[in-house]
Enzyme design. Sequence first.
Site, short mmCIF file in Angstrom:
data_model
loop_
_atom_site.label_atom_id
_atom_site.label_comp_id
_atom_site.label_asym_id
_atom_site.label_seq_id
_atom_site.Cartn_x
_atom_site.Cartn_y
_atom_site.Cartn_z
N ALA A 38 0.96 -1.14 0.13
CA ALA A 38 0.11 -0.03 0.18
C ALA A 38 0.82 1.28 -0.13
CB ALA A 38 -0.78 -0.08 1.19
N GLY A 58 0.46 -5.01 0.56
CA GLY A 58 -0.70 -5.21 -0.36
C GLY A 58 -0.45 -5.83 -1.69
N GLU A 69 -0.64 -9.41 -1.13
CA GLU A 69 -2.05 -9.65 -1.01
C GLU A 69 -2.81 -9.76 -2.15
OE1 GLU A 69 -3.28 -8.21 3.48
OE2 GLU A 69 -2.49 -6.67 2.09
N GLU A 128 3.96 -5.84 7.22
CA GLU A 128 3.08 -4.74 8.00
C GLU A 128 3.57 -4.49 9.41
OE1 GLU A 128 0.65 -6.02 4.23
OE2 GLU A 128 2.23 -6.99 5.63
#
Length: 654
Positions: free
Chosen positions: A65, A104, A107, A127
Amino acid sequence: MKLSDPVTISQKGDLTIVTIDNPPVNATSQAVRAGLLEAVTRIEAMPEVAAVVLACAGRTFVAGADITELGKPPREPHLPDVIAAIEASRVPWVAAIKGAALGGGLEIALGCHGRVAAPGAKLGLPEVTLGIVPGAGGTVRLPRLIAGADALDMITTGKPVSAEKAMKTGLVDTVAGDDLLDAATERARALAAEGRPAPLLDRDPVAPLSDAEWDAAAERLRKKSRGQVSPLEALAALRDAATLPAREALTKERARFLRLSASDEAAALRHVFFSERRAGASLKAADAAPADLAHVGVIGGGTMGAGIAAALLLSGSRVSLIERDEASCAAAAGRVTGILDGSHKRGLLDDAGLADASGRLETGSDYAALTPCELVIEAVFEDMDVKTEVFARLDAIMAPDAILASNTSYLDVNALAIRTARPERVIGLHFFSPAHVMKLLEVVRTDRVSDRALATAGALAKRLRKTPVVAGVCDGFIGNRIMSAYRRECDFMLEEGALPWQIDAAMRGFGFAMGIYAVQDMAGLDVAWAMRKRRAATRPADERYSRIADRLCEMGRFGRKTDAGWYHYEDGKPVPDPLVEGIILEESERLGIARRDFSEADIVARIMSLMQAEAQAVLDEGIAEGPTDIDVTMILGYGFPRHKGGPMFLAGRV
Ligand code: T1G
C-alpha cells in the site's frame, strides 16, 4: 488500453496483460486500486479473454500500500474489494512477480489464482514493521496456501522470503527462467486449460497450529517484541483465520488493521520508515564524483578495523589492511576471517563467496600498499596523537584526490583535517560495532569538507547497505554526545537513589534491547574513562560530576572483558553486584544526598527529557541536519526502540 493513469490492459491473443506502472515501487495508491477494479470489470465483460497476467512496469512488483496514505481515512475503492474482485473473476489471474511483492502487493498476488516469481524476487508481509497487520486478506489467504508455521513466521517477523523459499513453501507455483512474462503467460494458459483453481478464501488452512503451538508462539513473541504490539496482533489475526470462517476472519482482520493504522506505534514506525530514507540526503546532493571503492585501504585491524574491512569485503571491494607488524597483521586477518566464516555459517556467503571475499584481503605494514586506493579509512586507537601521525603519513603518500577518513567516535575531525595538506579531503566515517552488522554510519563533515568526500561517504553507505546520517564536528557528534548526556544523568540518578540494574530494567521495559549499564560493560568502561580523564583538565569546577564509574575503573573493573564492571559476570550473564551497590551508597553519603525511591516511570521520564534536551541542543547548533536524523541515529546506533519513533518524535518535534 489505458484505464486510470497507472493501470493499462493489453491483449496477447486470448490472454490479457494488466500492467501497473506507478513509480517508484508500484504502491497501491487510490489510482492503482481504481485502475485494477476497472480492469476486472472490463475483463469480466470480454468473453474472448481466457486468462489474465498481472504484471508491473519498472524494477519491482507491487511493494505494498502507499504508506503515505496510512493513518488517514482510506479512500475507495478499498484494496480488499479490489482483491475480492480479482479472486472472483471468471478467468484465472496469474501474478508475475519480480523485485519485491510486499504487503498489499503480496495480498493482491494471493487474490490471484497463480503466482510466478522471477529469480531474486522477495515476497513478504512486512506490515508489523509499520505497526500494523496485513489489512487486505494476508492473514487469511496466506495460511490457506502455505503451512501455518510458515505463515506465522512470515507475518509476525515481517521478513520477506526469497523466490526459491516461496517455491518450497508453495507460495509461488514456479520460479521463472530468464523471461518472467513468458513463464507467467504459460502458467495462465495452463490454468485456463485446467480450469480456474478454487480461490484461497474457499480453502481450509494448511497444517494449522494446535492451541498449544499458538500459546507457545505467543509467549515467544511477547518476549521478543519488547513492548511492540503489532506482532502479537498479527498472531491474533492468524489465530482468527485458523479458527473462524474465512470471511469472518477477513472482516476482523480489516477492523484490526484500521485500528492499528491509527495507533501511536504505527505513526512512530511510519516516521522511522521515511526518516531512514531521508537520512543522508545532503550526501546525495554533493556535486562531485565519488572515489572509486573497488579497492579500499583500512588502517588498524582491531575490532572496528576488522569489522570495517569485513563489511567492505562482503560488498565486493578489495581491501588493503595495514597493521603495525607481522603479528598484528596475523591477528587482524584472523579477526576478518572469523567474521567472514560467521557469514558463511549463517548462509550469507556460499563456499565460492567465502573464497572470493577472503581472496580480496591483503594485510601488511607497508603504507605503500595503500597508494592505489582512492579511499582510506583509519581505525586506530582513539588517541589524537596516534591518529595525527597516521594522517601525516597518508598525506605524504596518497594521491591528491584520495579521500582520507577517520573512524573516530569522539575526536575533533576538524583538528585532524587541518594537520594535513588537503583538509578538504578528510572526513569522519563513524562505524558502530559490529561494523559489518550495524546499519548506522555517522558521516562527520568537517568545516572544509569537499563535495567529493561527501559523495564518497554517500556511495560507501550505499555500497555497504548502511543508513548514513551526517553530523557536524562536536564532542561525540550526534549519537555519542546524546548518549554521554543521558549516561551522565543516569549516574546522577544512582547517587540520588537508583541502582544500575534498576535503570537497565526500566530501559528494557521501555523497549531498549539493553540498558545503559549493560551496554557500557559490553563496550568496555576503559574507553570512556580515558576520555573523562582527558577532559578532566577542562571540566568546569562547578559542573556536577559523578565519580562512581571512575571508582569502578580504578579497581580494574572494565566490564565484560574483566568479568566485572557495573555487574559481575557468571557464565557470561550479568549479575547485580553488592560491591557496586556499596560504592554507590558511599558516594551518596560522601555527597550528602538522601537517597530516594525511583519508579521505572521516573527513570524513563528523566532519561527521555535529558535525551531530548541534548538532542535539541545538537539540532540548534546545526550538528544534526534535522530532527529525523537524530531519531534514526538513536534507533540504529543506540538501541532506541523503533516502535517508539525516537526521542524527537516522542517530543513531537518532527
Ligand atoms: N509506499 C510509499 N512509498 C514507498 C513505499 C510504499 N509502500 N515503498 C517505498 N516507497 C518509496 C520510498 O520512500 C522511496 O522514496 C522510494 O519509494 C524508494 O524506496 C494493506 C497496508 C520496496 C524493498 O512495507 O521495503 O501494504 O526516498 O529507497 O531500497 O496490508 O522500499 O525515493 O522519495 O526503500 O530499493 C507494506 C516498503 C506497506 C514495503 C525497495 N510494504 N518498502 O527498497 O528503495 S503496508 C512495505 C520497502 C501494506 C496492506 C498494508 C522498500 C523496497 P524516496 P527505497 P529500495
